[in-house]
Design an enzyme around this catalytic site. Structure first.
Site, short mmCIF file in Angstrom:
data_model
loop_
_atom_site.label_atom_id
_atom_site.label_comp_id
_atom_site.label_asym_id
_atom_site.label_seq_id
_atom_site.Cartn_x
_atom_site.Cartn_y
_atom_site.Cartn_z
N TYR A 185 -2.10 -0.35 10.49
CA TYR A 185 -2.11 -0.77 9.08
C TYR A 185 -0.75 -0.46 8.45
O TYR A 185 -0.14 -1.32 7.81
CB TYR A 185 -3.24 -0.02 8.36
CG TYR A 185 -3.40 -0.36 6.91
CD1 TYR A 185 -4.07 -1.52 6.52
CD2 TYR A 185 -2.90 0.47 5.91
CE1 TYR A 185 -4.25 -1.83 5.17
CE2 TYR A 185 -3.06 0.17 4.57
CZ TYR A 185 -3.74 -0.98 4.21
OH TYR A 185 -3.90 -1.28 2.88
N SER B 65 0.86 -1.19 0.00
CA SER B 65 0.00 0.00 0.00
C SER B 65 0.89 1.24 0.00
O SER B 65 2.05 1.17 0.43
CB SER B 65 -0.84 -0.02 1.28
OG SER B 65 -1.47 1.22 1.50
N1 LIG Z 1 -8.69 -0.37 -0.73
C1 LIG Z 1 -7.59 0.35 -0.62
O1 LIG Z 1 -7.63 1.60 -0.60
C2 LIG Z 1 -6.25 -0.33 -0.58
C3 LIG Z 1 -5.11 0.47 -0.82
C4 LIG Z 1 -3.87 -0.14 -0.76
C5 LIG Z 1 -3.76 -1.48 -0.47
N2 LIG Z 1 -4.87 -2.23 -0.24
C6 LIG Z 1 -4.68 -3.64 0.10
O2 LIG Z 1 -5.37 -4.44 -0.84
C7 LIG Z 1 -5.76 -5.67 -0.23
C8 LIG Z 1 -7.23 -5.92 -0.48
O3 LIG Z 1 -7.95 -4.85 0.10
P1 LIG Z 1 -9.41 -4.42 -0.40
O4 LIG Z 1 -9.44 -2.95 -0.32
O5 LIG Z 1 -9.75 -5.09 -1.66
O6 LIG Z 1 -10.27 -4.98 0.84
P2 LIG Z 1 -11.65 -5.75 0.93
O7 LIG Z 1 -12.56 -5.34 -0.17
O8 LIG Z 1 -12.10 -5.60 2.33
O9 LIG Z 1 -11.22 -7.27 0.67
C9 LIG Z 1 -10.39 -7.92 1.58
C10 LIG Z 1 -10.36 -9.40 1.23
O10 LIG Z 1 -9.51 -10.06 2.20
C11 LIG Z 1 -10.25 -11.14 2.75
N3 LIG Z 1 -9.80 -11.45 4.11
C12 LIG Z 1 -9.89 -10.70 5.23
N4 LIG Z 1 -9.41 -11.36 6.29
C13 LIG Z 1 -9.02 -12.57 5.82
C14 LIG Z 1 -8.45 -13.71 6.42
N5 LIG Z 1 -8.22 -13.76 7.74
N6 LIG Z 1 -8.16 -14.78 5.66
C15 LIG Z 1 -8.40 -14.75 4.33
N7 LIG Z 1 -8.96 -13.72 3.69
C16 LIG Z 1 -9.26 -12.64 4.43
C17 LIG Z 1 -11.70 -10.69 2.72
O11 LIG Z 1 -12.56 -11.81 2.88
P3 LIG Z 1 -14.09 -11.62 3.37
O12 LIG Z 1 -14.86 -11.20 2.15
O13 LIG Z 1 -14.46 -12.98 3.88
O14 LIG Z 1 -14.07 -10.58 4.46
C18 LIG Z 1 -11.75 -10.05 1.35
O15 LIG Z 1 -11.89 -11.03 0.35
C19 LIG Z 1 -5.38 -5.54 1.25
O16 LIG Z 1 -4.15 -6.18 1.46
C20 LIG Z 1 -5.24 -4.05 1.44
O17 LIG Z 1 -4.36 -3.73 2.49
C21 LIG Z 1 -6.12 -1.69 -0.27
#
Ligand SMILES: NC(=O)c1ccc[n+]([C@@H]2O[C@H](COP(=O)([O-])OP(=O)(O)OC[C@H]3O[C@@H](n4cnc5c(N)ncnc54)[C@H](OP(=O)(O)O)[C@@H]3O)[C@@H](O)[C@H]2O)c1
Length: 278
Positions: free
Chosen positions: A152, A139
């Site tokens: 985070y 990130s």
């Molecule tokens: N969105 C942003 O602005 C952003 C920016 C930079 C980096 N990121 C990174 O991108 C990645 C995905 O984020 P996102 O924004 O797409 O979030 P999201 O929509 O909340 O999706 C997160 C995913 O991770 C799964 N997850 C959570 N806890 C878990 C566990 N214990 N074991 C296995 N799977 C698990 C969730 O499953 P469930 O559906 O079952 O909850 C969901 O499929 C993360 O690593 C985040 O830090 C996000």
């Protein structure tokens, strides 16, 4: 032959977009989900678009679940996947004083130790084949730490460090390691974090409101932009070490070149954290 890519946390946001994108671009996708309901929904969504993907149940915080998932994947792929995208992640936002140790630990369990667990399990197969790709979903928060997202950032900074070490240790093995560094992306992780940034009786209440206004002032890009960066990292003959995604990734990298006092001043002024006495 199609290359197999495992994507953790593929039921939402960036993971879901990446699973659908890679399935549409000729990869054999194994998407992980925490429940059969969510797995079924994703499979159906892919099918509606004319693509196929397989799903495996996985909770990255549970070592047994990781072992079972990788054993199942090894069986499906005759010895393990070509690539692993460590995408699963959570956020427990709030000022240092407002985040409990339990919530802090939960972030590190998923975003750091879960990544290490899954990587450790797929590496022997990749080493044996003399090729493979590990993609780490970091990130912009892994490059610069903003107020109210400390745990985070702690996890993502640590992920950056661990990945730099791993990449160097794997030199000459044929296994390539890349970090994806997106700025804010429109996903449930962000909307959920903003909704939870309001613990009762916090001394930071007003600053949380300002933080929410700052984050929502711009419409962030959708998760498809990150999916494309993952695809670039998987299709490049020699993948880059880091792929920044979006304007905030550029800003984060630039902020590392500015004296820390200036960065502190800018952030604290924006959130009006300067000069408070309480
Ligand atoms: N969105 C942003 O602005 C952003 C920016 C930079 C980096 N990121 C990174 O991108 C990645 C995905 O984020 P996102 O924004 O797409 O979030 P999201 O929509 O909340 O999706 C997160 C995913 O991770 C799964 N997850 C959570 N806890 C878990 C566990 N214990 N074991 C296995 N799977 C698990 C969730 O499953 P469930 O559906 O079952 O909850 C969901 O499929 C993360 O690593 C985040 O830090 C996000």
């Amino acid at each position: 032959m199609k290359k197999t890519v495992v994507i953790t946390g593929a039921t939402s946001g960036i993971g879901r977009a990446t699973a659908l994108d890679l399935a549409a671009h000729g990869f054999h996708v194994i998407a992980t989900a925490r429940t059969t309901e969510k797995a079924g929904k994703l499979t159906a969504e892919a099918a509606e678009r004319g693509h196929t993907l397989r799903t495996v149940l996985l909770d990255v915080t549970d070592p047994r679940s990781c072992q079972d998932a990788v054993a199942e994947i090894d069986e499906q792929t005759d010895g393990g996947p070509w690539a692993l995208v460590n995408n699963a992640g959570i956020v427990n936002p709030g000022a240092f004083e407002d985040v409990s140790e339990t919530d802090a630990r939960a972030v590190l369990e998923v975003n750091l130790l879960g990544v290490a667990r899954m990587t450790r399990l797929v590496l022997p197969g990749m080493r044996q084949r003399g090729e493979g790709r590990i993609i780490q979903m970091s990130s912009a928060g892994g490059l610069i730490a903003v107020p109210f997202n400390g745990w985070y950032s702690a996890g993502k900074f640590a992920l950056e460090a661990l990945t730099d070490t791993l990449r160097r240790e794997l030199a000459g093995s044929g296994v390539r390691v890349s970090l994806i560094e997106p700025g804010t992306v429109d996903t449930p992780l962000v909307s959920g974090a903003l909704a939870r940034l309001a613990p009762p009786d916090s001394r930071y209440e007003a600053a949380y409101d300002r933080a929410r206004r700052i984050v929502t002032a711009r419409k962030p890009p959708g998760p498809e932009t990150v999916a494309r960066a993952v695809r670039r990292a998987l299709t490049a003959r020699v993948p880059r070490r880091r792929y920044g995604v979006g304007y905030e990734a550029v800003m984060a990298r630039a902020a590392r070149l500015i004296p820390p006092a200036a960065v502190d001043f800018a952030m604290c002024t924006a959130l009006r954290l300067n000069g408070r006495r309480r």
